[in-house]
Write an enzyme that holds these catalytic residues in place. Sequence first.
Site, mmCIF file in Angstrom:
data_model
loop_
_atom_site.group_PDB
_atom_site.id
_atom_site.type_symbol
_atom_site.label_atom_id
_atom_site.label_comp_id
_atom_site.label_asym_id
_atom_site.label_seq_id
_atom_site.Cartn_x
_atom_site.Cartn_y
_atom_site.Cartn_z
ATOM 1 N N LEU A 135 0.840 -1.190 0.000
ATOM 2 C CA LEU A 135 0.000 0.000 0.000
ATOM 3 C C LEU A 135 0.878 1.243 0.000
ATOM 4 O O LEU A 135 1.982 1.235 0.547
ATOM 5 C CB LEU A 135 -0.895 0.014 1.250
ATOM 6 C CG LEU A 135 -1.915 -1.122 1.398
ATOM 7 C CD1 LEU A 135 -2.586 -1.050 2.770
ATOM 8 C CD2 LEU A 135 -2.953 -1.066 0.290
ATOM 9 N N ASP A 136 0.364 2.316 -0.615
ATOM 10 C CA ASP A 136 1.056 3.593 -0.533
ATOM 11 C C ASP A 136 1.238 3.983 0.931
ATOM 12 O O ASP A 136 0.474 3.548 1.807
ATOM 13 C CB ASP A 136 0.246 4.691 -1.235
ATOM 14 C CG ASP A 136 0.092 4.448 -2.724
ATOM 15 O OD1 ASP A 136 0.878 3.677 -3.279
ATOM 16 O OD2 ASP A 136 -0.835 5.037 -3.318
ATOM 17 N N ARG A 137 2.205 4.819 1.173
ATOM 18 C CA ARG A 137 2.518 5.213 2.555
ATOM 19 C C ARG A 137 1.290 5.730 3.305
ATOM 20 O O ARG A 137 1.054 5.378 4.456
ATOM 21 C CB ARG A 137 3.620 6.275 2.548
ATOM 22 C CG ARG A 137 3.988 6.776 3.939
ATOM 23 C CD ARG A 137 5.074 7.832 3.870
ATOM 24 N NE ARG A 137 5.366 8.362 5.181
ATOM 25 C CZ ARG A 137 6.207 9.369 5.412
ATOM 26 N NH1 ARG A 137 6.858 9.945 4.390
ATOM 27 N NH2 ARG A 137 6.421 9.800 6.642
ATOM 28 N N THR B 241 -1.892 5.290 2.577
ATOM 29 C CA THR B 241 -3.072 4.430 2.470
ATOM 30 C C THR B 241 -2.979 3.368 3.551
ATOM 31 O O THR B 241 -1.976 2.655 3.635
ATOM 32 C CB THR B 241 -3.150 3.757 1.088
ATOM 33 O OG1 THR B 241 -3.249 4.765 0.074
ATOM 34 C CG2 THR B 241 -4.356 2.837 0.998
ATOM 35 N N ARG C 220 -6.183 6.310 -7.206
ATOM 36 C CA ARG C 220 -6.019 7.767 -7.140
ATOM 37 C C ARG C 220 -6.005 8.387 -8.541
ATOM 38 O O ARG C 220 -6.659 9.412 -8.791
ATOM 39 C CB ARG C 220 -4.733 8.094 -6.380
ATOM 40 C CG ARG C 220 -4.727 7.540 -4.959
ATOM 41 C CD ARG C 220 -3.340 7.513 -4.347
ATOM 42 N NE ARG C 220 -2.813 8.863 -4.157
ATOM 43 C CZ ARG C 220 -1.580 9.109 -3.736
ATOM 44 N NH1 ARG C 220 -0.741 8.108 -3.482
ATOM 45 N NH2 ARG C 220 -1.174 10.356 -3.581
#
Length: 289
Positions: free
Chosen positions: A133-135, A137, A232
Amino acid sequence: MEATWQYTGTEPVKIKKYLQSLGMGHRLFNDIKKGQGEFLVDHRPVRPTTKILPNQPLTIRVVPEIPDPTVQVSHDPLKIIHEDANWLVIDKPAGVSSIPGPTAGNGTILNRVKGYLVAAGAADLRPHLITRLDRFTGGLLLVAKHHVASSMISQQVQQHRMLKEYTAVVEGQLEKQHGMIDQPIARRDGQIQRVIAVDGQPAQTEYWVEEQGENWTRVRVQLHTGRTHQIRVHFASLGHPLIGDHLYGGDTSQVDHQLLHASKLSYKDPFTLEQLTFTSPLPASFKKY
């Protein structure tokens, strides 16, 4: 590590074909074949070309991987949703990176999992993040405790058979209650930001509207591909960026990161052959919406 399956077929089958049907990749099979483990049928070592008979147990034994010296040990906390001999399901908080990198220190999920395994006295100390996951998220991450588990689930990842659902809050009101965003995504000039481009990689995002306010919409999102920043980028391309998403033009007046949460994860455990499903509640940052 050691794992055993009971063959339930009706006809004899070669070990390789059977293990491939369970999900094992060619590389791991060849590694075991070349001496980094062994195959056993009825608890007796056998050649890789051996055929298994109906109702016979097949066991594999594999030597542990060498730990990655570049991944330091961290004893920062982990929120563990599920654990067994092969897997960890982690509920990652927003703000923590999945893996070490130029902008991430040694407190990432990968560092923390390694620290957790060290503290537990595990033989395998090279965990593999199956999902990331993105930082900023938060939500569910699947971690393989060893390379056998990583290999066994690779087909599910590559064939997009692992269910990953997210909850997002986007700006404005979406016209459709249900839709499929099918737009290719590309990276440009070495930038972090991704763009919609005809020469990009195929990307499909399916969504369902679950709740709407005056100037926001909460959606349930299912990924059919796994591109960087996919959700996104896709909602920004519709003119409805995620609230809090500074990189793609979202409103940051009330929250400082994108309102995106990995809320559901479901996969077939290749060791037990059970379908496992996990959910994660929405964090406090979503409550105002």
